[in-house]
Write an enzyme that holds these catalytic residues in place. Structure first.
Site, PDB file in Angstrom:
ATOM      1  CB  SER A  86      -0.986  -0.010   1.176  1.00 53.64           C
ATOM      2  OG  SER A  86      -0.314   0.112   2.399  1.00 53.64           O
ATOM      3  CG  ASN A  87       3.685   2.564   2.992  1.00 54.09           C
ATOM      4  OD1 ASN A  87       3.559   3.737   3.310  1.00 54.09           O
ATOM      5  ND2 ASN A  87       3.440   1.562   3.820  1.00 54.09           N
ATOM      6  CG  HIS A 110      10.818   0.689  11.963  1.00 51.14           C
ATOM      7  ND1 HIS A 110      11.108  -0.633  11.706  1.00 51.14           N
ATOM      8  CD2 HIS A 110      10.435   0.745  13.252  1.00 51.14           C
ATOM      9  CE1 HIS A 110      10.906  -1.338  12.818  1.00 51.14           C
ATOM     10  NE2 HIS A 110      10.496  -0.520  13.771  1.00 51.14           N
ATOM     11  CG  ASP A 169      14.888  -1.053  11.906  1.00 46.41           C
ATOM     12  OD1 ASP A 169      14.636  -0.839  10.711  1.00 46.41           O
ATOM     13  OD2 ASP A 169      14.331  -1.947  12.568  1.00 46.41           O
ATOM     14  CB  ILE A 198      19.733  -4.590   2.190  1.00 43.08           C
ATOM     15  CG1 ILE A 198      18.281  -4.147   2.359  1.00 43.08           C
ATOM     16  CG2 ILE A 198      20.328  -4.093   0.889  1.00 43.08           C
ATOM     17  CD1 ILE A 198      17.432  -4.331   1.165  1.00 43.08           C
ATOM     18  CG  ASN A 241      13.204   0.600   6.089  1.00 41.49           C
ATOM     19  OD1 ASN A 241      12.370   0.042   5.370  1.00 41.49           O
ATOM     20  ND2 ASN A 241      13.365   0.265   7.362  1.00 41.49           N
TER      21      ASN A 241
END
Ligand code: GRF
Length: 185
Positions: A13-14, A103, A144, A87, A101
């Site tokens: 959806s993003n 989060h 992250d 990755i 990214n």
């Protein structure tokens, strides 16, 4: 014209919001949607926008096939939107400060290994925290932990469940992710 590749493993959806946002942009276009899942719904969404897709296995990615594809497609920016594999370092190094990214929490809280999807929202619920949100960050060799570019918060009430928290977070993602990417280009 900057060329964006979106990597996603799931619904996308993003990815859809990003494709929609850049559809008529003079600045950038989504030139590839790549996934490690051949049945990921994100591939259908890409088709709808006429964006080429590419799928690969973890083994192929670790052997360099995705990096080759991104280079042959002359991709400038890599956008991770619900991409669940780690990755490879070579890929990260090939896109210094050009990989971003999203989060679904306010990092550094609820980050790290195993903290993805509903696991994050369940942890937020269990903690009793009164807010959660989204973090958009650059990607480095550690999960992250790259430079934070943007955060937005939303309240968590006693009535919220992990599912309603997920909905609130998704709404923030859809609202902000495309324009934050735009501001980076
Ligand atoms: C989002 O919550 C994103 O933050 C996380 O994975 C989810 C992907 O959702 N990393 P979708 O596939 O874009 O709907």
């Amino acid at each position: 014209m900057k060329r964006l590749a979106i990597l996603a493993s799931g619904s996308g959806s993003n990815a859809e919001k990003i494709m929609e946002y850049f559809q008529n942009s003079p600045k950038a276009k989504v030139s590839l949607v790549a996934s490690n899942k051949t049945d990921a719904f994100v591939l259908k969404r890409a088709e709808k926008f006429g964006v080429p897709t590419f799928t690969f296995s973890k083994k192929e990615m670790d052997a360099g096939i995705l990096l080759e594809k991104l280079q042959s497609e002359k991709v400038d920016w890599v956008i991770l939107a619900g991409f669940l594999l780690k990755i490879p370092d070579a890929l990260i190094k090939a896109f210094p400060d050009r990989m971003v990214n999203i989060h679904p929490a306010l990092l550094p809280k609820y980050g790290g290994k195993g903290m993805y999807g509903m696991h994050v929202h369940e942890a937020v619920k269990t903690s009793g925290d009164q807010e959660t949100g989204i973090t958009i960050h650059l990607v480095n060799e550690h999960y992250d932990e790259g430079k934070i570019i943007f955060q937005a918060a939303t309240p968590v009430t006693a009535e919220d469940t992990p599912e309603t928290i997920a909905e609130k977070v998704h709404a923030l993602e859809h609202r902000y992710f495309p324009e934050v990417i735009d501001s980076l280009l």
